[in-house]
Design a protein around this motif. Structure first.
Motif, short mmCIF file in Angstrom:
data_model
loop_
_atom_site.label_atom_id
_atom_site.label_comp_id
_atom_site.label_asym_id
_atom_site.label_seq_id
_atom_site.Cartn_x
_atom_site.Cartn_y
_atom_site.Cartn_z
N GLU A 50 4.03 15.03 17.96
CA GLU A 50 2.72 14.93 18.61
C GLU A 50 2.66 13.73 19.56
O GLU A 50 2.70 12.57 19.12
N LYS A 51 2.56 14.03 20.83
CA LYS A 51 2.54 12.99 21.86
C LYS A 51 1.41 11.99 21.64
O LYS A 51 1.60 10.79 21.81
N LYS A 52 0.23 12.44 21.23
CA LYS A 52 -0.90 11.52 21.08
C LYS A 52 -0.65 10.52 19.95
O LYS A 52 -1.07 9.37 20.04
N THR A 53 0.06 10.92 18.91
CA THR A 53 0.38 9.99 17.82
C THR A 53 1.37 8.94 18.31
O THR A 53 1.20 7.74 18.07
N LYS A 54 2.39 9.40 19.00
CA LYS A 54 3.38 8.48 19.57
C LYS A 54 2.70 7.53 20.56
O LYS A 54 2.94 6.32 20.55
N ASP A 55 1.84 8.08 21.42
CA ASP A 55 1.15 7.26 22.42
C ASP A 55 0.26 6.21 21.78
O ASP A 55 0.17 5.07 22.26
N GLU A 56 -0.41 6.56 20.68
CA GLU A 56 -1.26 5.59 19.99
C GLU A 56 -0.42 4.43 19.48
O GLU A 56 -0.75 3.26 19.66
N SER A 85 0.84 2.30 22.38
CA SER A 85 -0.25 1.51 22.94
C SER A 85 -0.52 0.27 22.10
O SER A 85 -0.73 -0.82 22.62
#
Length: 184
Positions: free
Chosen positions: A167-173, A176
């Motif tokens: 999941e890109k959003k988990t990695k991105d969080e 960040s």
């Protein structure tokens, strides 16, 4: 080992019998025993010693974990920081155990790519979380003190498991949150 250090001193043109070097072989042996102490530790035992049931399903991050390792190619220092995250799946680790796992693998002859993978795999296997992410940002003295001599250059490696990879959003969080820690 002490005899080997004496031979190295002779080889580089030093006199191992001069006053300042008399105790150097013993000190070097003690230093190497400490710096390579990770071979005598089991990361599974460390994690199992502080494993707790939890209903938490949110990201747990321990960032800016100082690490000191030794390059297996030149036996020179690697100095950096590790950032470790996981998403629990019924179990959490005592927070102090995560830096201890980093130390276990750092205190071995290493390449940074493998070090990153070993930390992620140890946590992933021990607690079977929803996912694990490890990022290491480090300086390599084999690049700074010799060879290419690029001072203050850093190497960043990552190892992603489970939801961090899917999941890109988990990695991105995660990225960040840790991005302010990177060498600038």
């Amino acid at each position: 080992m002490e005899q080997s250090v004496k031979e190295i001193l002779k080889h580089i043109g030093e006199d191992p019998t001069r006053e300042g070097l008399l105790d150097t072989p013993r000190r070097v042996q003690k230093a190497w025993e400490f710096m390579c102490g990770g071979y005598k530790q089991d990361p599974k035992e460390i994690i199992q010693s502080a494993l707790f049931k939890s209903s938490n399903k949110e990201m747990v991050i321990v960032k800016d974990i100082e690490l000191y390792s030794t390059c297996e190619h030149h036996m020179l220092p690697i100095i950096g920081k590790a950032h470790v995250a996981y998403i629990p799946n019924g179990k959490v680790i005592g927070l102090s155990k995560i830096p201890r796992v980093v130390d276990v693998f750092s205190r071995r002859l290493q390449i940074q790519e493998q070090l990153t993978e070993q930390i992620a795999d140890a946590i992933n296997e021990a607690i079977e979380p929803e996912g694990v992410a490890v990022v290491i940002d480090a300086r390599h003295m084999c690049m700074e003190m010799r060879g290419v001599q690029k001072i203050c250059s850093t190497t960043i490696t990552s190892a992603l498991r489970g939801i961090f990879k899917k999941e890109k959003k988990t990695k991105d969080e995660f990225m960040s949150i840790i991005s302010s820690s990177f060498h600038k």
